[in-house]
Scaffold this motif. Structure first.
Motif, PDB file in Angstrom:
ATOM      1  N   THR A  56      17.838 -67.058  38.584  1.00  0.00           N
ATOM      2  CA  THR A  56      17.051 -65.765  37.637  1.00  0.00           C
ATOM      3  C   THR A  56      15.615 -66.181  37.756  1.00  0.00           C
ATOM      4  O   THR A  56      15.135 -67.238  37.415  1.00  0.00           O
ATOM      5  CB  THR A  56      17.638 -65.721  36.244  1.00  0.00           C
ATOM      6  N   PRO A  57      14.814 -65.164  38.281  1.00  0.00           N
ATOM      7  CA  PRO A  57      13.249 -65.414  38.250  1.00  0.00           C
ATOM      8  C   PRO A  57      12.806 -65.228  36.893  1.00  0.00           C
ATOM      9  O   PRO A  57      11.710 -65.677  36.585  1.00  0.00           O
ATOM     10  CB  PRO A  57      12.687 -64.133  39.025  1.00  0.00           C
ATOM     11  N   VAL A  67      32.884 -67.878  30.140  1.00  0.00           N
ATOM     12  CA  VAL A  67      32.601 -66.574  30.860  1.00  0.00           C
ATOM     13  C   VAL A  67      33.307 -66.543  32.390  1.00  0.00           C
ATOM     14  O   VAL A  67      32.808 -67.277  32.957  1.00  0.00           O
ATOM     15  CB  VAL A  67      31.359 -66.082  30.727  1.00  0.00           C
ATOM     16  N   THR A  68      34.043 -65.449  32.478  1.00  0.00           N
ATOM     17  CA  THR A  68      34.558 -65.320  34.082  1.00  0.00           C
ATOM     18  C   THR A  68      34.109 -63.890  34.497  1.00  0.00           C
ATOM     19  O   THR A  68      34.317 -64.013  35.856  1.00  0.00           O
ATOM     20  CB  THR A  68      36.274 -65.412  33.914  1.00  0.00           C
ATOM     21  N   THR A  69      33.698 -63.017  33.891  1.00  0.00           N
ATOM     22  CA  THR A  69      33.538 -61.993  34.143  1.00  0.00           C
ATOM     23  C   THR A  69      32.069 -61.244  33.539  1.00  0.00           C
ATOM     24  O   THR A  69      31.901 -61.523  32.394  1.00  0.00           O
ATOM     25  CB  THR A  69      34.496 -60.804  33.945  1.00  0.00           C
ATOM     26  N   MET A  70      31.178 -60.934  34.637  1.00  0.00           N
ATOM     27  CA  MET A  70      30.050 -60.244  34.016  1.00  0.00           C
ATOM     28  C   MET A  70      29.524 -58.914  34.412  1.00  0.00           C
ATOM     29  O   MET A  70      29.983 -58.613  35.752  1.00  0.00           O
ATOM     30  CB  MET A  70      28.817 -61.168  34.442  1.00  0.00           C
ATOM     31  N   VAL A  71      28.994 -58.189  33.802  1.00  0.00           N
ATOM     32  CA  VAL A  71      28.750 -56.806  34.016  1.00  0.00           C
ATOM     33  C   VAL A  71      27.208 -56.476  34.212  1.00  0.00           C
ATOM     34  O   VAL A  71      26.597 -56.930  33.087  1.00  0.00           O
ATOM     35  CB  VAL A  71      29.332 -55.593  33.085  1.00  0.00           C
ATOM     36  N   SER A  72      26.597 -56.067  35.172  1.00  0.00           N
ATOM     37  CA  SER A  72      25.115 -55.945  35.273  1.00  0.00           C
ATOM     38  C   SER A  72      24.768 -54.824  34.732  1.00  0.00           C
ATOM     39  O   SER A  72      25.515 -53.568  34.538  1.00  0.00           O
ATOM     40  CB  SER A  72      24.810 -55.837  36.768  1.00  0.00           C
ATOM     41  N   ALA A  73      23.702 -54.931  33.655  1.00  0.00           N
ATOM     42  CA  ALA A  73      22.784 -53.780  33.145  1.00  0.00           C
ATOM     43  C   ALA A  73      21.815 -53.601  34.008  1.00  0.00           C
ATOM     44  O   ALA A  73      20.665 -52.756  33.367  1.00  0.00           O
ATOM     45  CB  ALA A  73      22.674 -54.154  31.735  1.00  0.00           C
ATOM     46  N   GLY A  74      21.473 -53.799  35.118  1.00  0.00           N
ATOM     47  CA  GLY A  74      20.473 -53.581  36.068  1.00  0.00           C
ATOM     48  C   GLY A  74      19.836 -55.007  36.442  1.00  0.00           C
ATOM     49  O   GLY A  74      19.577 -55.701  35.892  1.00  0.00           O
ATOM     50  N   GLU A  75      19.438 -54.781  37.903  1.00  0.00           N
ATOM     51  CA  GLU A  75      18.984 -56.051  38.348  1.00  0.00           C
ATOM     52  C   GLU A  75      17.327 -55.731  38.267  1.00  0.00           C
ATOM     53  O   GLU A  75      16.490 -55.752  39.276  1.00  0.00           O
ATOM     54  CB  GLU A  75      19.308 -56.230  39.893  1.00  0.00           C
ATOM     55  N   VAL A  76      16.643 -55.487  36.919  1.00  0.00           N
ATOM     56  CA  VAL A  76      15.426 -55.187  36.801  1.00  0.00           C
ATOM     57  C   VAL A  76      14.363 -56.425  36.977  1.00  0.00           C
ATOM     58  O   VAL A  76      13.325 -56.280  37.063  1.00  0.00           O
ATOM     59  CB  VAL A  76      15.544 -54.375  35.588  1.00  0.00           C
ATOM     60  N   HIS A  77      15.037 -57.535  36.940  1.00  0.00           N
ATOM     61  CA  HIS A  77      14.049 -58.789  36.814  1.00  0.00           C
ATOM     62  C   HIS A  77      13.693 -59.034  38.641  1.00  0.00           C
ATOM     63  O   HIS A  77      12.845 -59.820  38.814  1.00  0.00           O
ATOM     64  CB  HIS A  77      14.633 -59.878  36.336  1.00  0.00           C
ATOM     65  N   THR A  78      14.260 -58.205  39.518  1.00  0.00           N
ATOM     66  CA  THR A  78      14.065 -58.349  40.904  1.00  0.00           C
ATOM     67  C   THR A  78      12.463 -58.343  40.971  1.00  0.00           C
ATOM     68  O   THR A  78      11.900 -57.347  40.874  1.00  0.00           O
ATOM     69  CB  THR A  78      14.663 -57.354  41.667  1.00  0.00           C
ATOM     70  N   PRO A  79      12.005 -59.459  41.696  1.00  0.00           N
ATOM     71  CA  PRO A  79      10.452 -59.498  42.003  1.00  0.00           C
ATOM     72  C   PRO A  79      10.158 -58.261  42.825  1.00  0.00           C
ATOM     73  O   PRO A  79      10.722 -58.011  44.104  1.00  0.00           O
ATOM     74  CB  PRO A  79       9.884 -60.682  42.453  1.00  0.00           C
ATOM     75  N   GLY A  80       9.148 -57.400  42.431  1.00  0.00           N
ATOM     76  CA  GLY A  80       8.830 -56.220  43.506  1.00  0.00           C
ATOM     77  C   GLY A  80       9.802 -55.124  43.418  1.00  0.00           C
ATOM     78  O   GLY A  80       9.868 -54.424  44.527  1.00  0.00           O
TER      79      GLY A  80
END
Ligand SMILES: [Zn+2]
Length: 399
Positions: free
Chosen positions: A87-88, A104-117
């Motif tokens: 994670t950046p 924790v065995t399962t995760m649900v993304s609420a958006g990959e909003v931290h992606t640089p650029g």
């Protein structure tokens, strides 16, 4: 990845878990089952009951639970992954693996909003969602399933965009409000298109999370009508109490409480949802990685906080992080029942806890000790490196 390969081999992979001291089903209606044995075949639960009534012969793996508790693997309904196990946001490696050690065995993304650029043009954001969905489908740190590729809505999207995304395998929208769509009318139209093509949606609730995001109030939450009211307790800044209570009362959707939110507002949301008989809508997430960091034990901490301060039985608090989330998000994990994914966390009272047993220790605010995690019928980790040490640990007695 090895999990799936093994599960599909010619010899059935038969897992027997015996000597379970407490079976926590994840089902709000029957949170504790009178059972001591679980059998799974090729990663799917086949039988749950008393050992004498179940065919345990021919096991390829046998686990002696040593009288400890078995619960469904915990689900984090709200994460912000980017790429790989990095994670950046806090420039941290291995955060997903660390959360596995928190059960924790399962995760649900609420958006990959931290992606640089992060791209904000429509073709770019669609490409990024498809990339993230593919990438996390193929990459499972320690076996953890990360459902990612959660597109962040931007102005100018049309119905065909959602149709195309669905056909490409995208199944999630990230938090509405993190992109340029910040009004209820546009949000509602796009959420409706997403739903039409089988894409599940979440909305940011409360004040801005980081510079660049903005307030989403009760009126926009109710008008947009996303499938999940994301962090109803703010992420981190919460709405005023009357707005939180109104959403709990009026929204038919999932009410998500997160670790990286306002804890007082979390307790208000829990109490209000319970009073209006919407406890089955309450689901848990961490909203990490974030400004508040990464919380490997975040879901366990939520369970203990809501149980101890929110005064709900520990076995019910565990349902919020398992069966409730699975139901509201249409996942096949989260319950210990035939036909469900054979994904489990073994829990026991933390050493030296003042609680007289596991459930009492959680109700007193202590964290449970994680002593083993099984994903899709395969042992993923044994004693957690992150939780307080469990008093007793299960043992693999035959493989
Ligand atoms: Zn948010």
């Amino acid at each position: 990845m090895s999990h799936n390969v093994a599960a599909k081999s010619a010899v059935p992979n038969k897992l027997v878990i015996r000597n379970i001291g407490l079976l926590l089903s994840g089902d709000l209606d029957h949170p504790i089952l009178d059972a001591d044995t679980v059998v799974a075949i090729d990663g799917i639960i086949h039988a749950v009951g008393k050992e004498k009534d179940i065919d345990t012969a021919g096991a390829t793996t046998t686990v002696d639970a040593k009288g400890t508790a078995l619960a469904p693997g915990l689900i984090d309904s709200h994460v912000h992954p980017v790429c790989g196990d990095w994670t950046p946001r806090q420039n941290q490696l291995g955060w997903i693996d660390s959360c596995l050690h928190g059960g924790v065995t399962t995760m649900v993304s609420a958006g990959e909003v931290h992606t640089p650029g992060r791209p904000k043009d429509i073709v770019g954001l669609k490409a990024m969602a498809i990339f993230a969905q593919r990438s996390f489908q193929a990459f499972r740190p320690g076996g953890v399933k990360v459902y990612a590729g959660a597109l962040v809505l931007e102005q100018g999207m049309v119905e065909d965009d959602f149709k195309e995304l669905a056909a490409a395998g995208v199944k999630l929208l990230g938090e509405v409000g993190l992109g340029s769509v910040k009004d209820g009318i546009t949000g509602r139209r796009m959420v409706h298109w997403a739903r039409k093509y089988g894409i599940q949606s979440t909305i940011h609730t409360g004040g801005p999370s980081i510079p660049g995001s903005s307030l989403i109030d009760k009126d926009m939450v109710l008008e947009t009508d996303a499938d999940v009211v994301g962090h109803i307790n703010g992420g981190h800044t919460a709405l005023p109490d009357d707005q939180i209570m109104d959403i709990c009362l009026r929204s038919p959707r999932a009410l998500e409480i997160v670790h990286n939110g306002n804890e007082r507002a979390a307790l208000l949301a829990l109490r209000t949802a319970r009073e209006v008989s919407h406890l089955d809508h309450v689901i848990l997430g961490t909203d990490s990685p974030a400004g508040s960091g990464v919380q490997p034990l975040g879901i366990l901490r939520m369970i203990s906080m809501l149980s101890s301060l929110g005064e709900i039985p520990a076995e019910i608090a565990i349902c919020l992080a398992t069966g409730n989330t699975a139901k509201m998000r249409s996942l096949n994990c989260g319950l210990i029942a035939a036909g469900r994914e054979a994904t489990f966390v073994f829990l026991d009272t933390a050493q030296q806890s003042a609680g007289k047993n596991l459930l009492d220790s959680i109700q007193k605010g202590d964290l449970a000790g994680v002593s083993m995690v099984i994903i899709d019928g395969m042992v993923s980790i044994q004693r957690s490196r992150n939780t307080p040490p469990a008093t007793r640990v299960p043992e693999v007695v035959g493989a």
